[in-house]
Design a protein around this motif. Structure first.
Motif, PDB file in Angstrom:
ATOM      1  N   ALA A  53      52.063  -1.028  73.319  1.00 61.66           N
ATOM      2  CA  ALA A  53      53.454  -1.458  73.514  1.00 61.66           C
ATOM      3  C   ALA A  53      53.971  -2.154  72.255  1.00 61.66           C
ATOM      4  O   ALA A  53      55.114  -1.942  71.834  1.00 61.66           O
ATOM      5  CB  ALA A  53      53.550  -2.378  74.712  1.00 61.66           C
ATOM      6  N   TYR A  54      53.112  -2.976  71.647  1.00 66.73           N
ATOM      7  CA  TYR A  54      53.509  -3.679  70.422  1.00 66.73           C
ATOM      8  C   TYR A  54      53.804  -2.682  69.294  1.00 66.73           C
ATOM      9  O   TYR A  54      54.795  -2.821  68.572  1.00 66.73           O
ATOM     10  CB  TYR A  54      52.397  -4.649  69.999  1.00 66.73           C
ATOM     11  N   LYS A  55      52.931  -1.668  69.199  1.00 67.30           N
ATOM     12  CA  LYS A  55      53.113  -0.662  68.139  1.00 67.30           C
ATOM     13  C   LYS A  55      54.389   0.149  68.354  1.00 67.30           C
ATOM     14  O   LYS A  55      55.051   0.543  67.405  1.00 67.30           O
ATOM     15  CB  LYS A  55      51.917   0.296  68.122  1.00 67.30           C
ATOM     16  N   LYS A  56      54.693   0.414  69.655  1.00 68.14           N
ATOM     17  CA  LYS A  56      55.813   1.321  69.958  1.00 68.14           C
ATOM     18  C   LYS A  56      57.097   0.591  70.344  1.00 68.14           C
ATOM     19  O   LYS A  56      58.040   1.238  70.789  1.00 68.14           O
ATOM     20  CB  LYS A  56      55.417   2.244  71.118  1.00 68.14           C
ATOM     21  N   ILE A  57      57.115  -0.719  70.236  1.00 68.51           N
ATOM     22  CA  ILE A  57      58.263  -1.486  70.752  1.00 68.51           C
ATOM     23  C   ILE A  57      59.591  -1.048  70.105  1.00 68.51           C
ATOM     24  O   ILE A  57      60.647  -1.109  70.737  1.00 68.51           O
ATOM     25  CB  ILE A  57      58.027  -3.011  70.630  1.00 68.51           C
ATOM     26  N   GLU A  58      59.516  -0.545  68.890  1.00 65.60           N
ATOM     27  CA  GLU A  58      60.742  -0.094  68.211  1.00 65.60           C
ATOM     28  C   GLU A  58      61.320   1.158  68.867  1.00 65.60           C
ATOM     29  O   GLU A  58      62.504   1.452  68.719  1.00 65.60           O
ATOM     30  CB  GLU A  58      60.453   0.171  66.734  1.00 65.60           C
ATOM     31  N   THR A  59      60.467   1.895  69.595  1.00 70.75           N
ATOM     32  CA  THR A  59      60.935   3.129  70.237  1.00 70.75           C
ATOM     33  C   THR A  59      61.531   2.849  71.629  1.00 70.75           C
ATOM     34  O   THR A  59      62.056   3.760  72.262  1.00 70.75           O
ATOM     35  CB  THR A  59      59.801   4.161  70.398  1.00 70.75           C
ATOM     36  N   PHE A  60      61.424   1.602  72.094  1.00 70.17           N
ATOM     37  CA  PHE A  60      61.968   1.256  73.413  1.00 70.17           C
ATOM     38  C   PHE A  60      63.499   1.324  73.355  1.00 70.17           C
ATOM     39  O   PHE A  60      64.134   0.580  72.619  1.00 70.17           O
ATOM     40  CB  PHE A  60      61.489  -0.139  73.833  1.00 70.17           C
ATOM     41  N   ARG A  61      64.044   2.272  74.150  1.00 75.43           N
ATOM     42  CA  ARG A  61      65.486   2.518  74.066  1.00 75.43           C
ATOM     43  C   ARG A  61      66.290   1.738  75.099  1.00 75.43           C
ATOM     44  O   ARG A  61      67.501   1.675  75.046  1.00 75.43           O
ATOM     45  CB  ARG A  61      65.769   4.019  74.238  1.00 75.43           C
ATOM     46  N   GLY A  62      65.597   1.212  76.092  1.00 76.29           N
ATOM     47  CA  GLY A  62      66.287   0.447  77.121  1.00 76.29           C
ATOM     48  C   GLY A  62      66.832   1.303  78.251  1.00 76.29           C
ATOM     49  O   GLY A  62      67.698   0.857  79.008  1.00 76.29           O
ATOM     50  N   ASP A  63      66.322   2.562  78.378  1.00 78.07           N
ATOM     51  CA  ASP A  63      66.739   3.425  79.500  1.00 78.07           C
ATOM     52  C   ASP A  63      66.261   2.848  80.826  1.00 78.07           C
ATOM     53  O   ASP A  63      66.916   2.986  81.848  1.00 78.07           O
ATOM     54  CB  ASP A  63      66.170   4.847  79.331  1.00 78.07           C
ATOM     55  N   SER A  64      65.086   2.244  80.794  1.00 78.37           N
ATOM     56  CA  SER A  64      64.552   1.561  81.983  1.00 78.37           C
ATOM     57  C   SER A  64      64.295   0.104  81.600  1.00 78.37           C
ATOM     58  O   SER A  64      64.485  -0.259  80.436  1.00 78.37           O
ATOM     59  CB  SER A  64      63.256   2.234  82.416  1.00 78.37           C
ATOM     60  N   THR A  65      63.831  -0.684  82.553  1.00 76.60           N
ATOM     61  CA  THR A  65      63.546  -2.087  82.203  1.00 76.60           C
ATOM     62  C   THR A  65      62.275  -2.141  81.360  1.00 76.60           C
ATOM     63  O   THR A  65      61.471  -1.200  81.391  1.00 76.60           O
ATOM     64  CB  THR A  65      63.329  -2.935  83.471  1.00 76.60           C
ATOM     65  N   PHE A  66      62.090  -3.238  80.648  1.00 79.93           N
ATOM     66  CA  PHE A  66      60.898  -3.371  79.812  1.00 79.93           C
ATOM     67  C   PHE A  66      59.643  -3.318  80.677  1.00 79.93           C
ATOM     68  O   PHE A  66      58.641  -2.700  80.307  1.00 79.93           O
ATOM     69  CB  PHE A  66      60.941  -4.681  79.009  1.00 79.93           C
ATOM     70  N   SER A  67      59.744  -3.957  81.856  1.00 76.36           N
ATOM     71  CA  SER A  67      58.606  -3.995  82.775  1.00 76.36           C
ATOM     72  C   SER A  67      58.157  -2.585  83.163  1.00 76.36           C
ATOM     73  O   SER A  67      56.971  -2.264  83.111  1.00 76.36           O
ATOM     74  CB  SER A  67      59.004  -4.801  84.008  1.00 76.36           C
ATOM     75  N   THR A  68      59.127  -1.726  83.537  1.00 77.70           N
ATOM     76  CA  THR A  68      58.810  -0.348  83.930  1.00 77.70           C
ATOM     77  C   THR A  68      58.190   0.414  82.760  1.00 77.70           C
ATOM     78  O   THR A  68      57.200   1.128  82.919  1.00 77.70           O
ATOM     79  CB  THR A  68      60.092   0.381  84.406  1.00 77.70           C
ATOM     80  N   TRP A  69      58.793   0.219  81.578  1.00 73.58           N
ATOM     81  CA  TRP A  69      58.296   0.891  80.366  1.00 73.58           C
ATOM     82  C   TRP A  69      56.843   0.484  80.085  1.00 73.58           C
ATOM     83  O   TRP A  69      55.983   1.326  79.817  1.00 73.58           O
ATOM     84  CB  TRP A  69      59.214   0.517  79.195  1.00 73.58           C
ATOM     85  N   LEU A  70      56.578  -0.828  80.208  1.00 72.19           N
ATOM     86  CA  LEU A  70      55.228  -1.339  79.955  1.00 72.19           C
ATOM     87  C   LEU A  70      54.237  -0.812  80.995  1.00 72.19           C
ATOM     88  O   LEU A  70      53.124  -0.406  80.660  1.00 72.19           O
ATOM     89  CB  LEU A  70      55.248  -2.878  79.960  1.00 72.19           C
ATOM     90  N   MET A  71      54.677  -0.792  82.267  1.00 74.02           N
ATOM     91  CA  MET A  71      53.780  -0.330  83.338  1.00 74.02           C
ATOM     92  C   MET A  71      53.445   1.152  83.161  1.00 74.02           C
ATOM     93  O   MET A  71      52.365   1.597  83.513  1.00 74.02           O
ATOM     94  CB  MET A  71      54.378  -0.582  84.726  1.00 74.02           C
ATOM     95  N   ARG A  72      54.411   1.917  82.602  1.00 77.65           N
ATOM     96  CA  ARG A  72      54.144   3.333  82.340  1.00 77.65           C
ATOM     97  C   ARG A  72      53.022   3.466  81.290  1.00 77.65           C
ATOM     98  O   ARG A  72      52.119   4.282  81.426  1.00 77.65           O
ATOM     99  CB  ARG A  72      55.418   4.032  81.829  1.00 77.65           C
ATOM    100  N   ILE A  73      53.090   2.589  80.294  1.00 75.42           N
ATOM    101  CA  ILE A  73      52.033   2.596  79.264  1.00 75.42           C
ATOM    102  C   ILE A  73      50.694   2.222  79.903  1.00 75.42           C
ATOM    103  O   ILE A  73      49.663   2.836  79.626  1.00 75.42           O
ATOM    104  CB  ILE A  73      52.385   1.631  78.099  1.00 75.42           C
ATOM    105  N   VAL A  74      50.723   1.218  80.791  1.00 73.25           N
ATOM    106  CA  VAL A  74      49.488   0.774  81.459  1.00 73.25           C
ATOM    107  C   VAL A  74      48.885   1.929  82.278  1.00 73.25           C
ATOM    108  O   VAL A  74      47.686   2.211  82.176  1.00 73.25           O
ATOM    109  CB  VAL A  74      49.755  -0.453  82.371  1.00 73.25           C
ATOM    110  N   VAL A  75      49.745   2.598  83.069  1.00 70.53           N
ATOM    111  CA  VAL A  75      49.257   3.706  83.907  1.00 70.53           C
ATOM    112  C   VAL A  75      48.702   4.831  83.038  1.00 70.53           C
ATOM    113  O   VAL A  75      47.610   5.345  83.296  1.00 70.53           O
ATOM    114  CB  VAL A  75      50.383   4.225  84.847  1.00 70.53           C
ATOM    115  N   ASN A  76      49.425   5.187  81.968  1.00 74.64           N
ATOM    116  CA  ASN A  76      48.946   6.252  81.080  1.00 74.64           C
ATOM    117  C   ASN A  76      47.607   5.885  80.437  1.00 74.64           C
ATOM    118  O   ASN A  76      46.724   6.728  80.307  1.00 74.64           O
ATOM    119  CB  ASN A  76      49.978   6.553  79.987  1.00 74.64           C
ATOM    120  N   GLN A  77      47.480   4.614  80.063  1.00 77.13           N
ATOM    121  CA  GLN A  77      46.224   4.147  79.471  1.00 77.13           C
ATOM    122  C   GLN A  77      45.098   4.222  80.503  1.00 77.13           C
ATOM    123  O   GLN A  77      43.974   4.626  80.180  1.00 77.13           O
ATOM    124  CB  GLN A  77      46.412   2.698  78.970  1.00 77.13           C
TER     125      GLN A  77
END
Lengths: 186, 118
Positions: A53-77
Motif C-alpha cells: 500500500a505504501y509503495k502504491k499509495i500514489e496510484t490510489f485514485r479515490g474511487d473507493s474509500t482508503f479502507s476498501t482499497w487497503l482491504m483489497r490489497i490485504v485479500v489479494n496478499q
C-alpha cells in the motif's frame, strides 16, 4: 481525514503513514486472518499488504474509500500466500447435505465455548478459502455487499451467490463434523 | 441485503470462531520496514547517480590502456622491423586476415544458428 494523510505520504512524509497503520492494522489483521486462518501467516500478510500500500499509495485514485482499497490489497496478499502454500482459493465443491440450520444451531449451543470454537474453526478451515473469507467479511466484519464486491473484485450477483453457497457450505460441514463426533462417541 | 438482514444465528456462531492474535506490535514492525524501504530507495538513487561517474572513469581508463597497449605494440613491431625488414607488413597482413577470418566465422555461426532454429 484519510485524504490529508494520503497527500502527506505522497509528499514524502513517511511518519504520516503511521496514521494508516495505527488506524487499520486491527481490521487488516482480521481480514487477513479470515482468508488465511493462521495468526502467523496473517501477520506476514498484513505487513506485506501495508508495504505494498505504501509503495502504491500514489496510484490510489479515490474511487473507493482508503479502507476498501487497503482491504483489497490485504485479500489479494492473502490469496497469494494461499497459492504459495498450494491451498486452492476457489474450488467448485458441492455439498449435497440436507441441512437443517436450527438442528445445527441447537447441537452447537449445547456444547462448551471451547468445543464450539474448535468446531467452528475446523469448519471454516474445511471450507473453500473464498467462501470462508466472504462469509466472515459479511458476518464478522459486517462489511456491506458493496464493500465486499470492491474488495473481492466480484459482481454484486456473484457475491450474493457465493454468500448463499458459503452459508450452505458452513452449515453442511458443521453438521457433518458434529455427526462424526456423535458417532465416534457412540 | 442490508445489515439488519444478516442471519443473526450464523453471526453469533461465527463470532465464536477464534480471532487470532498478532505475535508482535504491527505498527513498529511495519513502520521500520517502511523506513528501511525509503532508505533503500534513497541509497539506490544515490548510487545510480554515482554509477555514471564510475562508468565515465572506467571508459577513460579503458581508452588510456588501449592507447598505451597500441603504443607499446607499435614500438615493439617497429623495433623488430629494424632487424627483420618486412616484419611489420607480415604482422599487419596476419592481423588483418585474422580479423576478417574471425568476422566471417561470427557471421557463419549466427547464420547457421538461425537456420537451425527454422
Amino acid at each position: 481525514m484519510d485524504s490529508i494523510y494520503i497527500q502527506k505520504v505522497t509528499a514524502g512524509d513517511i511518519n504520516a503513514f503511521e496514521y494508516f497503520v495505527e488506524k487499520y492494522k486491527g481490521k487488516a489483521f482480521s481480514v487477513a486472518f479470515s482468508v488465511v486462518r493462521d495468526s502467523t501467516l496473517a501477520d506476514d500478510v498484513v505487513q506485506d499488504a501495508f508495504i505494498n500500500a505504501y509503495k502504491k499509495i500514489e496510484t490510489f485514485r479515490g474511487d473507493s474509500t482508503f479502507s476498501t482499497w487497503l482491504m483489497r490489497i490485504v485479500v489479494n496478499q492473502g490469496i497469494k500466500v494461499l497459492r504459495k502454500k498450494k491451498v486452492q482459493f476457489e474450488r467448485s465443491k458441492e455439498f449435497a447435505y440436507e441441512v437443517i440450520d436450527s438442528n445445527v444451531n441447537e447441537s452447537i449451543k449445547s456444547m462448551q465455548a471451547k468445543e464450539q470454537q474448535f468446531y467452528i474453526d475446523k469448519t471454516l478451515k474445511t471450507m473453500t478459502a473464498r467462501e470462508a473469507s466472504i462469509l466472515q467479511l459479511f458476518y464478522l466484519q459486517e462489511l456491506s455487499l458493496k464493500e465486499i464486491e470492491e474488495i473481492m473484485e466480484l459482481s454484486a450477483d456473484h457475491v450474493k451467490v457465493i454468500l448463499h453457497r458459503a452459508r450452505k457450505q458452513f452449515y453442511g460441514i458443521l453438521q457433518k463434523e458434529l455427526k462424526h463426533e456423535l458417532t465416534s462417541i457412540i | 441485503m442490508k445489515k439488519e438482514e444478516r442471519d443473526q444465528e450464523l453471526q453469533k456462531l461465527l463470532q465464536k470462531a477464534s480471532k487470532g492474535n498478532s505475535r508482535f506490535d504491527l505498527t513498529s514492525v511495519i513502520m521500520n520496514q517502511v523506513i528501511a524501504l525509503e532508505v533503500k530507495n534513497k541509497l539506490a538513487k544515490k548510487y545510480l547517480r554515482r554509477s555514471w561517474i564510475f562508468v565515465g572513469l572506467a571508459s577513460l581508463l579503458a581508452i588510456k590502456l588501449l592507447y598505451i597497449f597500441s603504443y607499446f605494440q607499435t614500438s615493439f613491431i617497429a623495433s623488430i622491423d629494424i632487424y627483420y625488414p618486412g616484419f611489420a607488413q607480415v604482422f599487419l597482413y596476419f592481423t588483418i586476415s585474422g580479423l576478417i577470418g574471425w568476422f566471417l566465422y561470427q557471421i557463419n555461426s549466427i547464420v547457421s544458428m538461425q537456420m537451425s532454429l527454422k
